[in-house]
Every structure is written in C-alpha cells, then in structure tokens.
Write a protein that holds these residues in place. Structure first.
Motif, short mmCIF file in Angstrom:
data_model
loop_
_atom_site.label_atom_id
_atom_site.label_comp_id
_atom_site.label_asym_id
_atom_site.label_seq_id
_atom_site.Cartn_x
_atom_site.Cartn_y
_atom_site.Cartn_z
N THR A 175 7.70 -8.18 -17.71
CA THR A 175 8.29 -9.12 -17.15
C THR A 175 8.89 -7.35 -16.03
O THR A 175 8.47 -8.50 -14.75
CB THR A 175 9.88 -9.44 -16.81
OG1 THR A 175 9.32 -10.84 -17.46
CG2 THR A 175 10.62 -9.99 -15.50
N ALA A 176 9.25 -6.34 -16.16
CA ALA A 176 9.18 -5.26 -15.96
C ALA A 176 8.33 -4.85 -15.37
O ALA A 176 7.64 -4.37 -14.05
CB ALA A 176 10.32 -4.44 -16.48
N LEU A 177 7.03 -4.81 -16.15
CA LEU A 177 5.78 -4.36 -15.38
C LEU A 177 5.29 -5.25 -14.35
O LEU A 177 4.57 -4.34 -13.61
CB LEU A 177 4.98 -4.34 -17.27
CG LEU A 177 5.28 -2.93 -17.77
CD1 LEU A 177 3.93 -3.47 -19.13
CD2 LEU A 177 4.79 -1.72 -17.80
N VAL A 178 5.02 -6.42 -14.80
CA VAL A 178 4.49 -7.47 -13.50
C VAL A 178 4.76 -7.40 -12.62
O VAL A 178 4.31 -7.01 -11.38
CB VAL A 178 4.49 -8.67 -14.18
CG1 VAL A 178 4.31 -9.75 -12.44
CG2 VAL A 178 3.38 -8.70 -15.64
N LEU A 179 6.97 -7.29 -12.07
CA LEU A 179 6.57 -6.74 -11.20
C LEU A 179 6.64 -5.66 -10.57
O LEU A 179 6.97 -5.35 -9.00
CB LEU A 179 8.44 -7.18 -11.32
CG LEU A 179 9.43 -7.66 -10.07
CD1 LEU A 179 9.28 -8.51 -9.84
CD2 LEU A 179 11.11 -7.39 -10.68
N GLN A 180 6.97 -4.55 -10.89
CA GLN A 180 6.37 -3.50 -10.67
C GLN A 180 5.07 -3.51 -9.92
O GLN A 180 4.96 -2.99 -8.91
CB GLN A 180 6.50 -1.85 -11.81
CG GLN A 180 6.48 -0.64 -11.18
CD GLN A 180 7.76 -0.77 -9.61
OE1 GLN A 180 8.41 -0.81 -10.30
NE2 GLN A 180 7.24 -0.08 -8.88
N LEU A 181 4.05 -4.05 -11.32
CA LEU A 181 2.86 -3.79 -10.76
C LEU A 181 2.48 -4.86 -9.07
O LEU A 181 2.24 -4.42 -8.28
CB LEU A 181 2.30 -5.09 -11.68
CG LEU A 181 0.27 -5.29 -11.43
CD1 LEU A 181 -0.37 -3.89 -10.99
CD2 LEU A 181 0.04 -5.86 -12.65
N LEU A 182 3.35 -5.88 -8.91
CA LEU A 182 3.39 -6.71 -7.54
C LEU A 182 4.17 -5.43 -6.30
O LEU A 182 3.11 -5.67 -5.15
CB LEU A 182 4.84 -7.91 -7.87
CG LEU A 182 4.13 -8.99 -8.98
CD1 LEU A 182 4.86 -10.61 -9.06
CD2 LEU A 182 2.35 -9.84 -7.90
N PHE A 183 5.29 -5.45 -6.79
CA PHE A 183 6.26 -4.39 -5.86
C PHE A 183 4.89 -3.11 -5.75
O PHE A 183 4.49 -2.84 -4.30
CB PHE A 183 7.17 -3.90 -6.53
CG PHE A 183 8.20 -4.90 -6.10
CD1 PHE A 183 8.62 -5.53 -5.16
CD2 PHE A 183 8.56 -4.73 -7.11
CE1 PHE A 183 9.43 -6.69 -5.32
CE2 PHE A 183 10.31 -5.18 -7.16
CZ PHE A 183 10.53 -6.02 -6.30
N ASP A 184 4.55 -2.44 -6.30
CA ASP A 184 3.03 -1.71 -5.84
C ASP A 184 2.09 -1.99 -5.43
O ASP A 184 1.81 -1.00 -4.86
CB ASP A 184 2.91 -1.13 -7.14
CG ASP A 184 3.71 -0.01 -8.31
OD1 ASP A 184 4.97 0.37 -6.77
OD2 ASP A 184 4.20 0.65 -9.25
N SER A 185 1.44 -3.05 -5.61
CA SER A 185 0.64 -3.40 -4.50
C SER A 185 0.40 -3.75 -3.75
O SER A 185 -0.71 -3.46 -2.79
CB SER A 185 -0.34 -4.49 -5.94
OG SER A 185 -1.00 -4.32 -7.45
N ALA A 186 1.57 -4.29 -3.56
CA ALA A 186 1.85 -4.55 -2.12
C ALA A 186 2.16 -4.02 -0.62
O ALA A 186 1.78 -3.52 0.02
CB ALA A 186 3.21 -6.21 -2.34
N GLU A 187 2.73 -2.62 -2.14
CA GLU A 187 2.21 -1.68 -0.82
C GLU A 187 1.76 -0.39 -0.90
O GLU A 187 1.26 -0.66 0.99
CB GLU A 187 3.88 -0.47 -1.69
CG GLU A 187 4.01 0.19 -1.22
CD GLU A 187 4.80 2.17 -1.41
OE1 GLU A 187 5.35 2.99 -0.94
OE2 GLU A 187 5.80 1.34 -2.81
#
Length: 212
Positions: A175-187
């Motif tokens: 969950t932490a990995l996917v959420l960080q991936l989404l935040f990083d990708s959005a940025e």
C-alpha cells in the motif's frame, strides 16, 4: 474565484429503479491531491464515473479545467476527457491482444495526440516496466498490470488523475509503495490526484478529503 482543476456542484445520480445518491461538492486546486473516502456501496465508483464524464448525473454540474464537462457530447467529450483526465480502474482493463507498448500508444491515439513510442518507453522505464514493453497482458503479474494501467493513465499528462481503490487489496508495505508511486508519478507528469477508497490506512496522507 480560484482556478480549480476539478469542481462539482449539487451532483446526484438516480440508479434505474433504484435509490438516488447525493454527493458533496468537490473542489480541487492544482497539485491538491484529494481523497474520497467511503465504505463499500456508498457510491464512490459512481461518483468517479460522474466526475470523469463516463456517466451523466441526474442533477448538478462538473467543471474540469474550467470546461463544463456536460456541455460536451460524443467525440468532443471523448477527446477532451482523453487529453485531460486519466482513470486508473480497479481492474486494469488492458486489451489482451495488444502488447503493453500498444496499449499505451492507443491511449495517445484516442486523445488525438501524436503517437510517440519514445515517450511511452520513457514512462515504462520510470515505472520499471521497460522490459515488458512487448509482453501481452496475460504474461504480467497483477502488480505489473496495475503499473501499466498507471502508465496508460499518465501518458497524456492529464490535469486530473482518478484512481479507484488502488490500495484496497494490498498489504501495508505494498500500500505504501503504490501510494508513493502514484504521488511520484503525478508530480512527474503534472497531474492532480483523486483517490476513491474505503482504505482508511491512507487518509493521513491527504489534507483535502471528502467523506461519503
């Protein structure tokens, strides 16, 4: 008045021969990543479909990048949505007879953008999928399919990125990995993120949140 990436007013939706759901007004500024939290059956997916123009509300209005979404029809709505909005569904919905590369290039084409293979390969590399570019979806793990879906949603650098229950079936570490991936990708791709979920583990990651 602020320039919102997304704003909605007085949205409701009546299911055929079913109940009517009324939704809170939503306002999202650029880079104001937002959480839509609610238990199963509260209408989160329905609201995402309304906000993305996939369903028509019974009442209310939606503006995406100051454009009244429902003043557009047919191919004009499809093209505007493809350029400005990325949607990560609960299931990847990849076309099984197309490779990873072809699935993402199709998203470029549907937005009437130039098909740019190099750009697709770049986003696949960012998401650690470049070696899967010529693989068919059935040869991917579930996590890989999810990352392909993220790549497809981001390839046109949409103003708004919607994600439907991206962490609900994952353990805490993933969950932490996917959420960080989404935040990083959005940025990286200049998108503002709206996540709909019943997963209360992630609510502290958001300052802008709505409860259904």
């Amino acid at each position: 008045m602020a320039d919102y990436v997304l704003s909605s007013a007085q949205l409701s939706y009546q299911y055929p021969q079913g109940p009517t759901l009324a939704f809170p007004d939503i306002h999202m500024l650029e880079n104001q990543h937002t959480l839509l939290l609610g238990d199963s059956g509260q209408g989160k997916t329905t609201l995402l479909h309304l906000l993305s123009g996939l369903s028509i509300p019974t009442t209310g209005s939606i503006k995406l990048m100051a454009q009244d979404l429902y003043s557009l029809r047919g191919s004009a709505l499809d093209a505007f949505r493809a350029k400005n909005l990325g949607f990560i569904f609960q299931e990847a919905h990849l076309l099984k007879n197309l490779t990873v590369l072809e699935n993402i290039k199709l998203a470029q084409s549907l937005a009437n953008n130039s098909v740019n293979t190099a750009e697709v390969l770049t986003i696949l590399e960012v998401l650690q999928l470049k070696d899967k570019a010529h693989s068919l979806p059935q040869h991917l793990s579930r996590g890989q399919k999810q990352r392909v879906a993220i790549a497809r949603a981001l390839i046109n650098r949409p103003a708004l990125l919607l994600a439907d229950e991206p962490t609900a079936s994952l353990d805490d570490s993933n969950t932490a990995l996917v959420l960080q991936l989404l935040f990083d990708s959005a940025e990286t791709y200049g998108s503002t993120l709206l996540i709909a979920t019943h997963d209360k583990r992630i609510k502290d990651q958001f300052t802008n949140a709505y409860q259904l």
